[in-house]
Design a protein around this motif. Structure first.
Motif: not given
Length: 125
Positions: A53-71
């Motif tokens: 909520s503070s910076d609108d940045k997405p935070y991914y679980d480590d298991s999906v980092k680099g593979r999943f993208t939210i938009s």
């Protein structure tokens, strides 16, 4: 009436891709933040990605980092989850959920007020 409609799940081979969609209605993206969770058989629901909520940045679980993208497409009130390089362990029911922007906790499912119905993702050869 608030509604979240998740779609796009299916059966895909390991290494494949899927794009999930979550169409929101009944509330504004100015007031709520959407995230994605998943629940595999016999396991607890877990966060896949949430947006701060503070910076609108997405935070991914480590298991999906680099593979999943939210938009998102705010004009369509829709959030997407692009899933690449899928693995069998990604098999789960995927849920989109909405929490109020003033709630800063991001990854805990209990802070989310509204939930979509879930869409099944199965990764198997």
């Amino acid at each position: 009436e608030v509604q979240l409609q998740a779609s796009g799940g299916g059966l895909v081979q390991p290494g494949g891709s899927l794009r999930l969609s979550c169409a929101a209605s009944g509330f504004s993206f100015d007031d709520f933040v959407l995230g994605w969770f998943r629940q595999a058989p016999g396991k607890k629901r877990e966060v896949v990605v949430c947006v701060s909520s503070s910076d609108d940045k997405p935070y991914y679980d480590d298991s999906v980092k680099g593979r999943f993208t939210i938009s998102s497409d705010n004009a369509k009130n829709t959030v997407y989850l692009q899933m690449n390089s899928l693995k069998p362990e990604d098999t789960a029911v995927y849920y989109c959920a909405a929490r109020r922007k003033e709630v800063y906790m991001c990854s805990s499912d209990f802070v989310y007020e509204y939930w979509g119905q879930g869409t099944q993702v199965t990764v198997s050869s």
